[in-house]
Scaffold this motif. Structure first.
Motif, PDB file in Angstrom:
ATOM      1  N   ASP A  22     -24.502 -53.374 -48.645  1.00 14.35           N
ATOM      2  CA  ASP A  22     -23.430 -52.878 -47.792  1.00 14.35           C
ATOM      3  C   ASP A  22     -22.724 -54.061 -47.127  1.00 14.35           C
ATOM      4  O   ASP A  22     -23.371 -55.015 -46.702  1.00 14.35           O
ATOM      5  CB  ASP A  22     -24.034 -51.955 -46.727  1.00 14.35           C
ATOM      6  CG  ASP A  22     -22.977 -51.068 -46.092  1.00 14.35           C
ATOM      7  OD1 ASP A  22     -22.039 -51.619 -45.479  1.00 14.35           O
ATOM      8  OD2 ASP A  22     -23.085 -49.846 -46.227  1.00 14.35           O
ATOM      9  N   GLU A  23     -21.405 -53.990 -47.024  1.00 14.86           N
ATOM     10  CA  GLU A  23     -20.607 -55.081 -46.439  1.00 14.86           C
ATOM     11  C   GLU A  23     -21.153 -55.498 -45.062  1.00 14.86           C
ATOM     12  O   GLU A  23     -21.213 -56.678 -44.740  1.00 14.86           O
ATOM     13  CB  GLU A  23     -19.145 -54.636 -46.331  1.00 14.86           C
ATOM     14  CG  GLU A  23     -18.177 -55.708 -45.910  1.00 14.86           C
ATOM     15  CD  GLU A  23     -18.022 -56.850 -46.899  1.00 14.86           C
ATOM     16  OE1 GLU A  23     -18.495 -57.954 -46.576  1.00 14.86           O
ATOM     17  OE2 GLU A  23     -17.461 -56.639 -47.983  1.00 14.86           O
ATOM     18  N   LYS A  24     -21.587 -54.526 -44.254  1.00 13.90           N
ATOM     19  CA  LYS A  24     -22.058 -54.851 -42.898  1.00 13.90           C
ATOM     20  C   LYS A  24     -23.379 -55.626 -42.904  1.00 13.90           C
ATOM     21  O   LYS A  24     -23.716 -56.294 -41.933  1.00 13.90           O
ATOM     22  CB  LYS A  24     -22.165 -53.591 -42.042  1.00 13.90           C
ATOM     23  CG  LYS A  24     -23.213 -52.591 -42.488  1.00 13.90           C
ATOM     24  CD  LYS A  24     -23.220 -51.375 -41.540  1.00 13.90           C
ATOM     25  CE  LYS A  24     -24.279 -50.343 -41.798  1.00 13.90           C
ATOM     26  NZ  LYS A  24     -24.847 -50.179 -43.097  1.00 13.90           N
ATOM     27  N   ASP A  38     -11.712 -49.972 -51.934  1.00 14.23           N
ATOM     28  CA  ASP A  38     -12.735 -50.946 -51.586  1.00 14.23           C
ATOM     29  C   ASP A  38     -14.066 -50.203 -51.506  1.00 14.23           C
ATOM     30  O   ASP A  38     -14.159 -49.163 -50.868  1.00 14.23           O
ATOM     31  CB  ASP A  38     -12.369 -51.542 -50.218  1.00 14.23           C
ATOM     32  CG  ASP A  38     -13.218 -52.752 -49.882  1.00 14.23           C
ATOM     33  OD1 ASP A  38     -14.390 -52.772 -50.295  1.00 14.23           O
ATOM     34  OD2 ASP A  38     -12.710 -53.651 -49.201  1.00 14.23           O
ATOM     35  N   PRO A  48     -16.949 -59.611 -52.793  1.00 13.43           N
ATOM     36  CA  PRO A  48     -16.621 -58.253 -52.338  1.00 13.43           C
ATOM     37  C   PRO A  48     -16.351 -57.348 -53.546  1.00 13.43           C
ATOM     38  O   PRO A  48     -15.803 -57.815 -54.561  1.00 13.43           O
ATOM     39  CB  PRO A  48     -15.341 -58.456 -51.514  1.00 13.43           C
ATOM     40  CG  PRO A  48     -14.775 -59.755 -51.954  1.00 13.43           C
ATOM     41  CD  PRO A  48     -15.898 -60.590 -52.489  1.00 13.43           C
ATOM     42  N   ALA A 106     -24.141 -57.836 -45.496  1.00 15.16           N
ATOM     43  CA  ALA A 106     -24.001 -58.982 -46.406  1.00 15.16           C
ATOM     44  C   ALA A 106     -24.203 -60.323 -45.704  1.00 15.16           C
ATOM     45  O   ALA A 106     -24.942 -61.187 -46.192  1.00 15.16           O
ATOM     46  CB  ALA A 106     -22.639 -58.941 -47.086  1.00 15.16           C
ATOM     47  N   SER A 161     -14.574 -54.116 -55.317  1.00 15.62           N
ATOM     48  CA  SER A 161     -13.464 -53.171 -55.215  1.00 15.62           C
ATOM     49  C   SER A 161     -13.090 -52.715 -56.613  1.00 15.62           C
ATOM     50  O   SER A 161     -13.497 -53.315 -57.609  1.00 15.62           O
ATOM     51  CB  SER A 161     -12.258 -53.840 -54.553  1.00 15.62           C
ATOM     52  OG  SER A 161     -11.813 -54.931 -55.349  1.00 15.62           O
ATOM     53  N   SER A 195     -21.787 -64.517 -53.012  1.00 17.36           N
ATOM     54  CA  SER A 195     -21.506 -63.086 -52.879  1.00 17.36           C
ATOM     55  C   SER A 195     -20.030 -62.817 -53.134  1.00 17.36           C
ATOM     56  O   SER A 195     -19.179 -63.683 -52.902  1.00 17.36           O
ATOM     57  CB  SER A 195     -21.893 -62.598 -51.482  1.00 17.36           C
ATOM     58  OG  SER A 195     -20.919 -62.961 -50.545  1.00 17.36           O
ATOM     59  N   THR A 252     -26.385 -55.327 -55.016  1.00 17.39           N
ATOM     60  CA  THR A 252     -25.276 -54.773 -54.227  1.00 17.39           C
ATOM     61  C   THR A 252     -25.755 -54.388 -52.834  1.00 17.39           C
ATOM     62  O   THR A 252     -26.685 -53.589 -52.703  1.00 17.39           O
ATOM     63  CB  THR A 252     -24.698 -53.523 -54.943  1.00 17.39           C
ATOM     64  OG1 THR A 252     -24.353 -53.887 -56.278  1.00 17.39           O
ATOM     65  CG2 THR A 252     -23.468 -53.005 -54.250  1.00 17.39           C
ATOM     66  N   SER A 261     -16.629 -51.291 -50.024  1.00 17.21           N
ATOM     67  CA  SER A 261     -17.306 -51.739 -48.791  1.00 17.21           C
ATOM     68  C   SER A 261     -18.721 -52.249 -49.077  1.00 17.21           C
ATOM     69  O   SER A 261     -19.644 -52.045 -48.298  1.00 17.21           O
ATOM     70  CB  SER A 261     -17.370 -50.605 -47.747  1.00 17.21           C
ATOM     71  OG  SER A 261     -16.080 -50.145 -47.479  1.00 17.21           O
ATOM     72  N   HIS A 262     -18.882 -52.849 -50.228  1.00 14.01           N
ATOM     73  CA  HIS A 262     -20.154 -53.468 -50.613  1.00 14.01           C
ATOM     74  C   HIS A 262     -19.862 -54.867 -51.144  1.00 14.01           C
ATOM     75  O   HIS A 262     -18.743 -55.154 -51.556  1.00 14.01           O
ATOM     76  CB  HIS A 262     -20.853 -52.657 -51.716  1.00 14.01           C
ATOM     77  CG  HIS A 262     -21.620 -51.479 -51.191  1.00 14.01           C
ATOM     78  ND1 HIS A 262     -21.000 -50.321 -50.818  1.00 14.01           N
ATOM     79  CD2 HIS A 262     -22.958 -51.293 -50.992  1.00 14.01           C
ATOM     80  CE1 HIS A 262     -21.917 -49.455 -50.399  1.00 14.01           C
ATOM     81  NE2 HIS A 262     -23.107 -50.017 -50.493  1.00 14.01           N
ATOM     82  N   ARG A 263     -20.890 -55.688 -51.158  1.00 16.09           N
ATOM     83  CA  ARG A 263     -20.783 -57.019 -51.755  1.00 16.09           C
ATOM     84  C   ARG A 263     -21.862 -57.171 -52.808  1.00 16.09           C
ATOM     85  O   ARG A 263     -22.960 -56.633 -52.665  1.00 16.09           O
ATOM     86  CB  ARG A 263     -20.986 -58.106 -50.704  1.00 16.09           C
ATOM     87  CG  ARG A 263     -19.785 -58.333 -49.827  1.00 16.09           C
ATOM     88  CD  ARG A 263     -19.990 -59.511 -48.907  1.00 16.09           C
ATOM     89  NE  ARG A 263     -19.386 -60.725 -49.437  1.00 16.09           N
ATOM     90  CZ  ARG A 263     -18.108 -61.043 -49.336  1.00 16.09           C
ATOM     91  NH1 ARG A 263     -17.281 -60.248 -48.727  1.00 16.09           N
ATOM     92  NH2 ARG A 263     -17.645 -62.156 -49.833  1.00 16.09           N
TER      93      ARG A 263
END
Length: 337
Positions: A235-237, A183, A275, A239, A277, A273, A233, A185-187
């Motif tokens: 960072d997941e945190k 993963d 995720p 998004a 991977s 958006s 792109t 860890s980005h969206r």
């Protein structure tokens, strides 16, 4: 007593861009398919641009030409003349441009346009029986044939099952394929942009510490408005926060990353958006089962090659099946696969 459907050569699970291209390419070789999809075709081709777009490589375009789609698609594709790569718009960018004899670097299409062309062609093709929207209750792979039972009790039979359901492929998971994955860890934030300056058929990849930011050239809108597709792109945190921004605040953030490259900006689609991977199966064939597209391998969209790799799977598989027919072999034969 379940009602038995006619037996066809292929049972393609997943009628997306890759699955439907496979059904059409197979039909050109006289190979008949059942195509099963859980999504409602009407919702997939509904009016309006959702921001999702794909770069179709020259090899993929040749495949579309060979299956008779190029003519209907041609008016909707925006050629990519150059790819510009830059570090936060600092001086010293790299540009990739093809030699004169090589043609364009590909064409950008709204995914909806690709789906419309595929669905229209499939609807006219007697060798394709299309079942959608429908869920599969169970799959059976026997010694000499295979079947899938639909939730309405219908049973579809074939010689070979093809998993084309995408990254979360149930047919792959049920067959127990081993998969390498991680993963990022980005969206990816996806949106369609209108802009005041023309893009001049340039695709931009802008790299920054918080992730790559891509602008992909699209055809002008109906009123002549210049358009690009955005893949940003984050960072997941971050998004959820980015998605919650008002349109105005979102555009301000976009402008911060691309400067005045394309002038004034406006959104022409909803924002979505996905995720990010990477995944790849150790093998892509099993007894009477083959995987194509994201069921077999999913990659980061920065490469822009996920769909094109899936279409190359289609070309390779149809070539193998065509050869098997010529030799009189069963299409699900392990030797063929």
């Amino acid at each position: 007593m379940p009602q038995l459907s006619d037996t066809r050569d292929l049972l393609i699970l997943g009628g997306g861009l890759v699955g439907m291209t496979l059904a059409l390419a197979a039909a050109k070789k006289g190979i008949a398919s059942h195509v099963v999809d859980r999504a409602d075709p009407a919702s997939l081709t509904a009016e309006g641009f959702d921001g999702r777009a794909s770069a179709i490589s020259t090899a993929s375009w040749n495949l579309f030409t060979n299956i008779g789609l190029a003519e209907s698609l041609e008016p909707y594709g925006c050629p990519i003349a150059k790819i510009a790569v830059t570090d936060q718009l600092k001086p010293g960018r790299i540009a990739f441009a093809p030699e004169e004899h090589e043609g364009s670097l590909g064409r950008m299409f709204a995914n909806r346009q690709l789906r419309l062309a595929l669905h229209e062609a499939a609807a006219k093709e007697p060798l394709i029986e299309w079942h959608a929207p429908v869920e599969i209750a169970s799959r059976e792979r026997g010694e000499f044939s295979l079947s899938a039972t639909l939730c309405d009790g219908r049973v579809l039979e074939a010689a070979l099952m093809v998993g084309a359901e995408g990254r979360g492929s149930p047919s792959r998971d049920e067959a127990g394929f081993k998969m390498a994955s991680w993963d990022y860890s980005h969206r990816a934030m996806i949106a369609g942009l209108d802009h005041s300056k023309p893009h001049e058929n340039v695709a931009w990849e802008i790299f920054s510490p918080d992730g790559p930011f891509a602008l992909l050239p699209m055809l002008d809108g109906p009123a002549g408005q210049h358009r690009s597709a955005l893949v940003w792109t984050v960072d997941e945190k971050d998004a959820a926060g980015v998605l919650k921004l008002s349109d105005r605040a979102f555009l301000a953030e976009v402008h911060k990353r691309m400067g005045d490259l394309l002038g004034e900006l406006a959104l022409n689609s909803s924002r979505s958006s996905y995720p990010l991977s990477f995944q790849h199966t150790a093998k892509i064939v099993e007894h009477r089962l083959a995987l194509v597209g994201d069921s077999a391998h999913g990659m980061h969209p920065i490469a822009g090659q996920g769909l094109n790799l899936g279409l190359r799977d289609v070309g390779a598989l149809v070539e193998v099946l065509d050869e098997a027919l010529r030799l009189g072999l069963n299409l699900g034969d392990a030797q063929v696969l």
